[in-house]
Design an enzyme around this catalytic site. Structure first.
Site, PDB file in Angstrom:
ATOM      1  N   LYS A   1     -10.200 -19.231  13.770  1.00  7.73           N
ATOM      2  CA  LYS A   1      -9.341 -20.416  13.743  1.00  7.73           C
ATOM      3  C   LYS A   1     -10.130 -21.668  14.098  1.00  7.73           C
ATOM      4  O   LYS A   1      -9.904 -22.743  13.522  1.00  7.73           O
ATOM      5  CB  LYS A   1      -8.167 -20.216  14.704  1.00  7.73           C
ATOM      6  CG  LYS A   1      -7.246 -19.071  14.284  1.00  7.73           C
ATOM      7  CD  LYS A   1      -6.248 -18.713  15.366  1.00  7.73           C
ATOM      8  CE  LYS A   1      -5.375 -17.538  14.938  1.00  7.73           C
ATOM      9  NZ  LYS A   1      -4.448 -17.100  16.009  1.00  7.73           N
TER      10      LYS A   1
ATOM     11  N   ASP B   1     -10.577 -13.613  16.846  1.00  7.72           N
ATOM     12  CA  ASP B   1      -9.438 -14.272  16.211  1.00  7.72           C
ATOM     13  C   ASP B   1      -9.492 -15.780  16.439  1.00  7.72           C
ATOM     14  O   ASP B   1      -9.368 -16.570  15.499  1.00  7.72           O
ATOM     15  CB  ASP B   1      -8.135 -13.693  16.780  1.00  7.72           C
ATOM     16  CG  ASP B   1      -6.900 -14.390  16.260  1.00  7.72           C
ATOM     17  OD1 ASP B   1      -6.432 -14.039  15.161  1.00  7.72           O
ATOM     18  OD2 ASP B   1      -6.384 -15.300  16.950  1.00  7.72           O
TER      19      ASP B   1
ATOM     20  N   VAL C   1      -3.639 -20.686  11.092  1.00  6.32           N
ATOM     21  CA  VAL C   1      -3.958 -21.154  12.442  1.00  6.32           C
ATOM     22  C   VAL C   1      -2.673 -21.507  13.175  1.00  6.32           C
ATOM     23  O   VAL C   1      -1.888 -22.333  12.701  1.00  6.32           O
ATOM     24  CB  VAL C   1      -4.879 -22.398  12.406  1.00  6.32           C
ATOM     25  CG1 VAL C   1      -5.197 -22.863  13.826  1.00  6.32           C
ATOM     26  CG2 VAL C   1      -6.164 -22.100  11.650  1.00  6.32           C
TER      27      VAL C   1
ATOM     28  N   ARG D   1       0.815  -1.208   0.000  1.00  2.89           N
ATOM     29  CA  ARG D   1       0.000   0.000   0.000  1.00  2.89           C
ATOM     30  C   ARG D   1       0.853   1.264   0.000  1.00  2.89           C
ATOM     31  O   ARG D   1       0.453   2.284  -0.540  1.00  2.89           O
ATOM     32  CB  ARG D   1      -0.925   0.001   1.223  1.00  2.89           C
ATOM     33  CG  ARG D   1      -2.186  -0.833   1.036  1.00  2.89           C
ATOM     34  CD  ARG D   1      -3.074  -0.737   2.246  1.00  2.89           C
ATOM     35  NE  ARG D   1      -3.166  -2.021   2.930  1.00  2.89           N
ATOM     36  CZ  ARG D   1      -3.873  -2.207   4.047  1.00  2.89           C
ATOM     37  NH1 ARG D   1      -4.492  -1.198   4.596  1.00  2.89           N
ATOM     38  NH2 ARG D   1      -3.928  -3.381   4.611  1.00  2.89           N
TER      39      ARG D   1
ATOM     40  N   ILE E   1       3.169 -23.579  14.185  1.00  4.84           N
ATOM     41  CA  ILE E   1       2.854 -24.951  14.606  1.00  4.84           C
ATOM     42  C   ILE E   1       2.273 -25.740  13.438  1.00  4.84           C
ATOM     43  O   ILE E   1       1.246 -25.354  12.876  1.00  4.84           O
ATOM     44  CB  ILE E   1       1.848 -24.953  15.771  1.00  4.84           C
ATOM     45  CG1 ILE E   1       2.374 -24.119  16.935  1.00  4.84           C
ATOM     46  CG2 ILE E   1       1.565 -26.381  16.228  1.00  4.84           C
ATOM     47  CD1 ILE E   1       1.364 -23.906  18.046  1.00  4.84           C
TER      48      ILE E   1
ATOM     49  N   LYS F   1      -6.876 -16.012   8.117  1.00  8.54           N
ATOM     50  CA  LYS F   1      -7.853 -16.792   8.883  1.00  8.54           C
ATOM     51  C   LYS F   1      -9.273 -16.252   8.771  1.00  8.54           C
ATOM     52  O   LYS F   1     -10.231 -17.023   8.664  1.00  8.54           O
ATOM     53  CB  LYS F   1      -7.437 -16.867  10.349  1.00  8.54           C
ATOM     54  CG  LYS F   1      -7.202 -15.516  10.987  1.00  8.54           C
ATOM     55  CD  LYS F   1      -6.606 -15.644  12.361  1.00  8.54           C
ATOM     56  CE  LYS F   1      -6.200 -14.267  12.903  1.00  8.54           C
ATOM     57  NZ  LYS F   1      -4.996 -13.741  12.238  1.00  8.54           N
TER      58      LYS F   1
END
Length: 430
Positions: free
Chosen positions: A207, A203, A134, A48, A138, A107
């Protein structure tokens, strides 16, 4: 044999995560090429604010016209890390239409429109990968949809937001109040200036929708997820939890019903026993506990956010998508064959910890116990403390449905001897 013509990558967004993706693509270029079987080339970066200096990125690659970048026709993979619904949704579908696969960390978009995006990807024979959406670094989505594809997953329960876990961990370990812990999280950079998406559970709910859909082969949208934030959790709640041998975490819980005929997805604070593996997850770390028929209990643990950890997940997907590209194949798409109904929160069965402010006089406990019995809610333990005509009454139930518990609480509020309901919290992990 290494292919010499590079695979071209368009990067949409060059913030905390995007800049790390670009850096790793540059510094690990030889290793990535060896693992993929062809070099990868950063062909363009859509931003942007083009005037901002981006270390390690050729200014000639920077553009503000993301649409033109994905429409070039020679792009093999589009990496989308701009977030939000639009223009991300349009850019991703355009990428598929112009012959590119997509790696995304978005997400919110996937929880809302994942099924539609998968449909467009399938229509054009392209990949849609989103490990980074998510739990950051991990490895979770790929194990759920590939490693455990031959198993039956019954429950996914986890801490999937580092900001909330940091706050609750501080409240637990130091006795701090919510606002004090939030202020520290903000000062350390764990919480945004506006922490609403984290502390109110938005949030984590996005997920949870993604995890439930993959785990149960069922379309679960964000609107299907029950959401309750953690702003009302108090130091007194932690004191009560400690008396029970528990701590408090904001959990995302996705479950298959006992009869296998439906699923639920929910996000809310809950007490969990200190003996449960999730209880020991400290600071801003994430962890997800998976229960399945054959594999049993599995836990995935690690940093759930941040530029480098999230970029690690993005690059893992990039390698997989590029390999598919070279072999002329695509990876797993949406699996929604089970099409199980998503049950409302009222049907969810769990234990409850209820703290009541009551009059300190004979017969109060009997009145309260009667209300629980009339609503079919069995009491496990009761603890009462009184002083100067006022008392606190803590009731821990056996497993009960959310609907029956709600009816119980409504009836309790009508008792003259009940001054108020101080707190209600679910007890999970037992």
């Amino acid at each position: 044999m290494m292919r010499t013509r590079p695979l071209k990558v368009a990067l949409l967004g060059c913030g905390v995560v995007g800049s790390e993706v670009a850096r790793i693509m540059t510094t690990h270029a030889d290793d990535l090429a060896a693992r993929i079987g062809a070099p990868v080339e950063l062909a363009g970066v859509a931003v942007r604010r083009p005037s901002r200096v981006r270390e390690g990125i050729d200014p000639a690659l920077v553009t503000t016209d993301a649409t033109a970048l994905v429409k070039r026709g020679d792009i093999d993979v589009v990496v989308e890390v701009i977030g939000g619904i639009e223009p991300a949704r349009t850019l991703i579908t355009t990428a598929f239409e112009y012959g590119a696969s997509v790696v995304s960390a978005n997400k919110a978009l996937l929880a809302q429109d994942g099924a539609a995006l998968h449909a467009v990807a399938d229509e054009h024979g392209e990949d849609l990968y989103y490990e980074a959406a998510v739990a950051g670094a991990i490895p979770l989505i790929r194990p759920l949809r590939e490693s455990l594809a031959g198993d039956k997953i019954n429950r996914v329960m986890g801490i999937v937001n580092g900001t909330t876990n940091f706050i609750l961990d501080k409240m637990d370990s130091t006795g701090a109040g919510y606002q004090e812990a939030l202020d520290e999280a903000t000062a350390l950079g764990y919480a945004e200036a506006d922490p609403t998406a984290d502390v109110e559970g938005f949030d984590a709910a996005a997920k949870a929708a993604i995890l439930a859909g993959i785990a149960f082969h069922t379309r679960v949208r964000l609107d299907d997820v029950y959401r309750e934030g953690m702003t009302e959790v108090t130091a007194a709640d932690f004191a009560s939890a400690k008396e029970m041998g528990c701590t408090i975490k904001l959990l995302a819980i996705c479950e298959r019903a006992a009869d296998g005929g439906s699923v639920t997805a929910r996000v809310h604070p809950a007490m969990i026993p200190l003996t449960h593996p999730l209880a020991s997850v400290r600071g801003a770390y994430n962890a997800v506990f998976v229960e399945s028929d054959a594999a049993g209990q599995l836990m995935f643990y690690g940093p759930g956010a941040g530029g480098a950890p999230t970029a690690s997940a993005v690059l893992g997907d990039l390698v997989a998508v590029c390999r598919n590209r070279l072999s002329g194949a695509t990876g797993p798409g949406e699996s929604a064959y089970a099409a199980l109904p998503v049950s409302p929160m009222g049907d969810v069965v769990t234990r409850y910890h209820i703290s009541l402010d009551v009059a300190d006089k004979p017969g109060v406990l009997a009145q309260v116990a009667t209300v629980f019995a009339e609503h079919g809610v069995s009491i496990d333990t009761v603890r009462q403390q009184g002083k100067d005509g006022e008392a606190s009454l803590v009731v821990v139930t056996h497993r009960a449905s959310d609907a029956s518990l709600s009816g119980t609480v409504e009836a309790l509020r009508k008792l003259d001897t009940v001054r108020g309901v101080a707190s209600i919290m679910r007890v999970e992990g037992e």
